[in-house]
Write a protein that holds these residues in place. Structure first.
Motif, PDB file in Angstrom:
ATOM      1  N   LYS A   1      -3.133   6.737  23.671  1.00 24.04           N
ATOM      2  CA  LYS A   1      -2.287   5.782  24.392  1.00 24.04           C
ATOM      3  C   LYS A   1      -2.441   4.395  23.803  1.00 24.04           C
ATOM      4  CE  LYS A   1      -1.141   7.159  28.849  1.00 24.04           C
ATOM      5  NZ  LYS A   1      -1.207   6.862  30.269  1.00 24.04           N
ATOM      6  N   ILE A   2      -1.332   3.704  23.762  1.00 25.73           N
ATOM      7  CA  ILE A   2      -1.309   2.277  23.469  1.00 25.73           C
ATOM      8  C   ILE A   2      -0.729   1.655  24.730  1.00 25.73           C
ATOM      9  CG2 ILE A   2      -0.342   0.454  22.040  1.00 25.73           C
ATOM     10  CD1 ILE A   2      -0.255   2.425  19.734  1.00 25.73           C
ATOM     11  N   GLY A   3      -1.593   1.071  25.530  1.00 24.27           N
ATOM     12  CA  GLY A   3      -1.166   0.604  26.843  1.00 24.27           C
ATOM     13  C   GLY A   3      -0.798   1.806  27.686  1.00 24.27           C
ATOM     14  N   ARG A   4       0.443   1.837  28.152  1.00 21.16           N
ATOM     15  CA  ARG A   4       0.925   2.968  28.942  1.00 21.16           C
ATOM     16  C   ARG A   4       1.677   3.992  28.105  1.00 21.16           C
ATOM     17  NH1 ARG A   4       4.643   0.662  33.355  1.00 21.16           N
ATOM     18  NH2 ARG A   4       5.559  -0.147  31.476  1.00 21.16           N
ATOM     19  N   HIS A   5       1.801   3.751  26.825  1.00 24.66           N
ATOM     20  CA  HIS A   5       2.650   4.564  25.966  1.00 24.66           C
ATOM     21  C   HIS A   5       1.842   5.601  25.189  1.00 24.66           C
ATOM     22  CE1 HIS A   5       5.831   1.735  26.859  1.00 24.66           C
ATOM     23  NE2 HIS A   5       4.955   0.772  26.607  1.00 24.66           N
ATOM     24  N   VAL A   6       2.286   6.848  25.256  1.00 23.16           N
ATOM     25  CA  VAL A   6       1.641   7.945  24.527  1.00 23.16           C
ATOM     26  C   VAL A   6       2.165   7.955  23.099  1.00 23.16           C
ATOM     27  CG1 VAL A   6       1.331  10.450  24.411  1.00 23.16           C
ATOM     28  CG2 VAL A   6       1.404   9.303  26.631  1.00 23.16           C
ATOM     29  N   ARG A   7       1.252   8.119  22.156  1.00 26.58           N
ATOM     30  CA  ARG A   7       1.618   8.174  20.742  1.00 26.58           C
ATOM     31  C   ARG A   7       0.920   9.351  20.077  1.00 26.58           C
ATOM     32  NH1 ARG A   7       5.084   5.414  22.375  1.00 26.58           N
ATOM     33  NH2 ARG A   7       5.518   3.265  21.843  1.00 26.58           N
ATOM     34  N   TYR A   8       1.482   9.782  18.967  1.00 24.82           N
ATOM     35  CA  TYR A   8       0.943  10.884  18.171  1.00 24.82           C
ATOM     36  C   TYR A   8       0.960  10.467  16.707  1.00 24.82           C
ATOM     37  CZ  TYR A   8       1.935  13.754  22.279  1.00 24.82           C
ATOM     38  OH  TYR A   8       1.965  14.271  23.550  1.00 24.82           O
ATOM     39  N   TRP A   9      -0.072  10.850  15.956  1.00 24.65           N
ATOM     40  CA  TRP A   9      -0.035  10.705  14.506  1.00 24.65           C
ATOM     41  C   TRP A   9       0.652  11.944  13.963  1.00 24.65           C
ATOM     42  CZ3 TRP A   9      -0.657   6.142  12.696  1.00 24.65           C
ATOM     43  CH2 TRP A   9      -1.597   5.267  13.246  1.00 24.65           C
ATOM     44  N   ARG A  10       1.588  11.762  13.055  1.00 25.33           N
ATOM     45  CA  ARG A  10       2.311  12.892  12.459  1.00 25.33           C
ATOM     46  C   ARG A  10       1.326  13.893  11.847  1.00 25.33           C
ATOM     47  NH1 ARG A  10       7.565  13.784  10.815  1.00 25.33           N
ATOM     48  NH2 ARG A  10       8.121  11.614  11.132  1.00 25.33           N
ATOM     49  N   ALA A  11       0.272  13.412  11.206  1.00 28.00           N
ATOM     50  CA  ALA A  11      -0.721  14.306  10.591  1.00 28.00           C
ATOM     51  C   ALA A  11      -1.372  15.208  11.644  1.00 28.00           C
ATOM     52  CB  ALA A  11      -1.788  13.495   9.855  1.00 28.00           C
TER      53      ALA A  11
ATOM     54  N   ALA B   1       7.801  12.991  18.696  1.00 32.59           N
ATOM     55  CA  ALA B   1       6.922  14.157  18.554  1.00 32.59           C
ATOM     56  C   ALA B   1       7.631  15.410  19.061  1.00 32.59           C
ATOM     57  CB  ALA B   1       5.615  13.932  19.302  1.00 32.59           C
ATOM     58  N   CYS B   2       8.372  15.288  20.155  1.00 33.68           N
ATOM     59  CA  CYS B   2       9.138  16.422  20.686  1.00 33.68           C
ATOM     60  C   CYS B   2      10.177  16.904  19.677  1.00 33.68           C
ATOM     61  CB  CYS B   2       9.835  16.035  21.985  1.00 33.68           C
ATOM     62  SG  CYS B   2       8.714  15.825  23.367  1.00 33.68           S
ATOM     63  N   ARG B   3      10.882  15.973  19.058  1.00 29.36           N
ATOM     64  CA  ARG B   3      11.871  16.352  18.045  1.00 29.36           C
ATOM     65  C   ARG B   3      11.191  17.023  16.860  1.00 29.36           C
ATOM     66  NH1 ARG B   3      14.305  11.540  19.635  1.00 29.36           N
ATOM     67  NH2 ARG B   3      13.432  10.352  17.918  1.00 29.36           N
TER      68      ARG B   3
ATOM     69  N   PRO C   1       0.834  -1.202   0.000  1.00 36.17           N
ATOM     70  CA  PRO C   1       0.000   0.000   0.000  1.00 36.17           C
ATOM     71  C   PRO C   1       0.870   1.253   0.000  1.00 36.17           C
ATOM     72  CG  PRO C   1      -0.030  -1.064   2.147  1.00 36.17           C
ATOM     73  CD  PRO C   1       0.730  -1.963   1.220  1.00 36.17           C
ATOM     74  N   ILE C   2       0.360   2.291  -0.627  1.00 36.23           N
ATOM     75  CA  ILE C   2       1.075   3.558  -0.644  1.00 36.23           C
ATOM     76  C   ILE C   2       0.995   4.151   0.751  1.00 36.23           C
ATOM     77  CG2 ILE C   2       1.105   5.887  -1.602  1.00 36.23           C
ATOM     78  CD1 ILE C   2      -0.154   4.658  -4.142  1.00 36.23           C
ATOM     79  N   LYS C   3       2.116   4.434   1.314  1.00 35.88           N
ATOM     80  CA  LYS C   3       2.163   4.952   2.681  1.00 35.88           C
ATOM     81  C   LYS C   3       2.122   6.467   2.641  1.00 35.88           C
ATOM     82  CE  LYS C   3       4.829   4.921   6.855  1.00 35.88           C
ATOM     83  NZ  LYS C   3       4.368   4.191   7.951  1.00 35.88           N
ATOM     84  N   ASN C   4       1.184   7.010   3.378  1.00 37.50           N
ATOM     85  CA  ASN C   4       1.079   8.449   3.520  1.00 37.50           C
ATOM     86  C   ASN C   4       1.969   8.856   4.687  1.00 37.50           C
ATOM     87  OD1 ASN C   4       0.361  11.068   4.088  1.00 37.50           O
ATOM     88  ND2 ASN C   4      -1.823  10.705   3.917  1.00 37.50           N
ATOM     89  N   PRO C   5       2.933   9.764   4.497  1.00 35.93           N
ATOM     90  CA  PRO C   5       3.822  10.129   5.601  1.00 35.93           C
ATOM     91  C   PRO C   5       3.076  10.714   6.793  1.00 35.93           C
ATOM     92  CG  PRO C   5       4.335  11.391   3.617  1.00 35.93           C
ATOM     93  CD  PRO C   5       3.234  10.454   3.285  1.00 35.93           C
ATOM     94  N   GLY C   6       1.886  11.254   6.570  1.00 38.82           N
ATOM     95  CA  GLY C   6       1.089  11.787   7.660  1.00 38.82           C
ATOM     96  C   GLY C   6       0.496  10.717   8.546  1.00 38.82           C
ATOM     97  N   ASP C   7       0.524   9.471   8.090  1.00 42.08           N
ATOM     98  CA  ASP C   7      -0.049   8.369   8.857  1.00 42.08           C
ATOM     99  C   ASP C   7       0.970   7.731   9.786  1.00 42.08           C
ATOM    100  OD1 ASP C   7      -2.449   8.757   7.621  1.00 42.08           O
ATOM    101  OD2 ASP C   7      -2.178   7.155   6.171  1.00 42.08           O
ATOM    102  N   GLU C   8       2.151   8.287   9.882  1.00 38.02           N
ATOM    103  CA  GLU C   8       3.189   7.703  10.721  1.00 38.02           C
ATOM    104  C   GLU C   8       2.891   7.958  12.195  1.00 38.02           C
ATOM    105  OE1 GLU C   8       8.027   7.860  11.265  1.00 38.02           O
ATOM    106  OE2 GLU C   8       7.053   9.189   9.848  1.00 38.02           O
ATOM    107  N   MET C   9       3.007   6.907  12.998  1.00 38.46           N
ATOM    108  CA  MET C   9       2.796   7.012  14.438  1.00 38.46           C
ATOM    109  C   MET C   9       4.125   7.357  15.100  1.00 38.46           C
ATOM    110  SD  MET C   9       1.117   4.253  17.106  1.00 38.46           S
ATOM    111  CE  MET C   9       1.577   2.955  16.027  1.00 38.46           C
ATOM    112  N   LEU C  10       4.119   8.371  15.972  1.00 36.53           N
ATOM    113  CA  LEU C  10       5.333   8.830  16.628  1.00 36.53           C
ATOM    114  C   LEU C  10       5.266   8.628  18.133  1.00 36.53           C
ATOM    115  CD1 LEU C  10       5.777  12.254  14.788  1.00 36.53           C
ATOM    116  CD2 LEU C  10       6.773  10.057  14.180  1.00 36.53           C
ATOM    117  N   THR C  11       6.418   8.363  18.730  1.00 33.82           N
ATOM    118  CA  THR C  11       6.510   8.299  20.186  1.00 33.82           C
ATOM    119  C   THR C  11       6.532   9.723  20.731  1.00 33.82           C
ATOM    120  OG1 THR C  11       8.923   8.388  20.185  1.00 33.82           O
ATOM    121  CG2 THR C  11       7.897   6.181  20.041  1.00 33.82           C
TER     122      THR C  11
END
Length: 80
Positions: A53-63, A28-30, A14-24
């Motif tokens: 959150k995924i479990g105890r971990h915070v995540r962000y979508w780049r988009a 995200a801070c960087r 599948p064509i990957k959209n860079p905005g769909d990337e999940m970040l820690t």
């Protein structure tokens, strides 16, 4: 009964959209160029970019980070 045609696209990646990337949190801070404590504080106040959150971990979508930055750019400036 006829055989169904083979879809040539089935084996393509599948064509990957860079905005769909999940970040820690650290990634995200960087991306936002802010300290980890700042992003945690914004998350606590509910005024930062959307996170989840995924479990105890915070995540962000780049988009979501890009959208949040655009919203910050378009906000009226306060002049104190």
């Amino acid at each position: 009964m006829t055989a169904s045609p083979i879809n040539p696209d089935e084996n393509r990646r599948p064509i990957k959209n860079p905005g769909d990337e999940m970040l820690t949190l650290q990634e995200a801070c960087r991306f936002l160029r802010v300290a980890e404590g700042t992003l945690r504080y914004w998350r606590h106040l509910g005024c930062g970019p959307r996170s989840f959150k995924i479990g105890r971990h915070v995540r962000y979508w780049r988009a979501d980070l890009v959208l949040w930055l655009a919203e910050q750019t378009n906000r009226p400036q306060r002049h104190d």
